[in-house]
Design a protein around this motif. Structure first.
Motif, PDB file in Angstrom:
ATOM      1  N   UNK A 101       0.835  -1.215   0.000  1.00 38.31           N
ATOM      2  CA  UNK A 101       0.000   0.000   0.000  1.00 38.31           C
ATOM      3  C   UNK A 101       0.867   1.262   0.000  1.00 38.31           C
ATOM      4  N   UNK A 102       0.386   2.281  -0.698  1.00 39.10           N
ATOM      5  CA  UNK A 102       1.038   3.594  -0.636  1.00 39.10           C
ATOM      6  C   UNK A 102       0.479   4.333   0.573  1.00 39.10           C
ATOM      7  N   UNK A 103       1.353   4.723   1.478  1.00 37.08           N
ATOM      8  CA  UNK A 103       0.910   5.448   2.673  1.00 37.08           C
ATOM      9  C   UNK A 103       1.086   6.944   2.428  1.00 37.08           C
ATOM     10  N   UNK A 104       2.185   7.276   1.740  1.00 36.89           N
ATOM     11  CA  UNK A 104       2.489   8.667   1.410  1.00 36.89           C
ATOM     12  C   UNK A 104       2.989   8.693  -0.035  1.00 36.89           C
ATOM     13  N   UNK A 122       9.048   1.019   3.055  1.00 41.07           N
ATOM     14  CA  UNK A 122      10.215   1.539   2.346  1.00 41.07           C
ATOM     15  C   UNK A 122       9.954   2.986   1.953  1.00 41.07           C
ATOM     16  N   UNK A 123      11.035   3.773   1.991  1.00 41.55           N
ATOM     17  CA  UNK A 123      10.964   5.176   1.594  1.00 41.55           C
ATOM     18  C   UNK A 123      11.686   5.278   0.253  1.00 41.55           C
ATOM     19  N   UNK A 128      10.325   6.126  -7.814  1.00 44.79           N
ATOM     20  CA  UNK A 128      10.565   4.832  -7.166  1.00 44.79           C
ATOM     21  C   UNK A 128      11.854   4.139  -7.628  1.00 44.79           C
ATOM     22  N   UNK A 129      12.765   4.911  -8.245  1.00 39.49           N
ATOM     23  CA  UNK A 129      14.007   4.303  -8.721  1.00 39.49           C
ATOM     24  C   UNK A 129      15.081   4.250  -7.626  1.00 39.49           C
ATOM     25  N   UNK A 130      14.933   5.094  -6.597  1.00 36.56           N
ATOM     26  CA  UNK A 130      15.924   5.099  -5.509  1.00 36.56           C
ATOM     27  C   UNK A 130      15.238   4.759  -4.195  1.00 36.56           C
ATOM     28  N   UNK A 131      15.844   3.837  -3.447  1.00 39.16           N
ATOM     29  CA  UNK A 131      15.307   3.533  -2.116  1.00 39.16           C
ATOM     30  C   UNK A 131      16.165   4.268  -1.089  1.00 39.16           C
ATOM     31  N   UNK A 158       4.256   0.263   2.139  1.00 34.69           N
ATOM     32  CA  UNK A 158       4.423  -0.815   3.113  1.00 34.69           C
ATOM     33  C   UNK A 158       5.061  -2.028   2.450  1.00 34.69           C
ATOM     34  N   UNK A 159       5.924  -2.712   3.184  1.00 39.67           N
ATOM     35  CA  UNK A 159       6.565  -3.930   2.677  1.00 39.67           C
ATOM     36  C   UNK A 159       5.807  -5.171   3.147  1.00 39.67           C
TER      37      UNK A 159
END
Ligand code: CMP
Length: 198
Positions: A101-104, A122-123, A128-131, A158-159
């Motif tokens: 899920x996308x939280x932000x 995960x941030x 979404x190419x860089x964690x 969320x992971x």
């Protein structure tokens, strides 16, 4: 047992409605999985609905017990004084997210922040190419938009299933005026994180 039967009846009723509305099978499965999680972690009870049933005079005492785990896990809470905990506790809203899920979402206006009671997120960058980071139990996120008065700096997903607590911006602003020590801890972390992604 009765609780299990009641839970199953509730889920069947919801499933029947979702089928009637032709909700996609994938989304229906996600919702069924969510109720399984709700059963596994809190015997089907959503915390808020229990708290609304409790008389106002006892709410604080009950909330302190219900949210004991998060107070212990989040260093920011653990080190804070009792007044701070009492001021914040009734404003924490339990927030469960499913895996993926996308939280932000990066770039949005931020109106709340989140504390992780269980699970990990995960941030990542907007594309979404860089964690940038993986955050888990006891950590928080979503503070940067509130502290820096800026749009969301990153996307947070969320992971796995996560038990989060959500705090709205209005409460955040009010409380931090009264607790400058806590405010400066949050501000310091926000600045550190900003430096990491700049
Ligand atoms: P906010 O900008 O409101 O929304 C995205 C959130 O991701 C941000 O607040 C931080 O809580 C979090 N975040 C951004 N960059 C990092 C980082 N480098 N490390 C950990 N968390 C981060």
């Amino acid at each position: 047992d009765t609780a299990k039967i009641m839970h199953r009846e509730k889920v069947e009723k919801i499933n029947a409605f979702l089928s009637y509305k032709h909700i996609s099978p994938e989304l229906q499965k996600k919702i069924r999985d969510y109720f399984d999680y709700l059963w596994d972690t809190r015997r089907g009870h959503a915390e808020e609905s229990v708290l609304t049933e409790i008389p106002h005079s006892l709410k604080l005492a009950v909330a302190l017990e219900i949210h004991k785990d998060v107070i212990q896990k989040v260093p920011l809470f653990k080190d804070a004084n009792d007044d701070f905990i009492r001021d914040i506790i009734l404003h924490l809203q339990s927030y469960i997210v499913s895996p993926g899920d996308y939280i932000i979402r990066a770039g949005e206006i931020g109106l709340d922040m989140f504390f992780i009671n269980r699970g990990s997120v995960e941030v990542v960058s907007a594309d979404e190419s860089v964690r940038y980071a993986v955050l888990s139990e006891g950590q928080f996120f979503g503070e940067m938009a509130l502290v820096l008065q800026a749009p969301r700096t990153a996307t947070v997903r969320s992971l796995e299933y996560c038990d989060l607590y959500r705090l709205d911006k209005g409460t955040f602003d009010n409380i931090l005026i009264r607790y400058p020590d806590v405010a400066s801890q949050i501000e310091m972390l926000a600045q550190q994180r900003k430096a990491e992604i700049d």
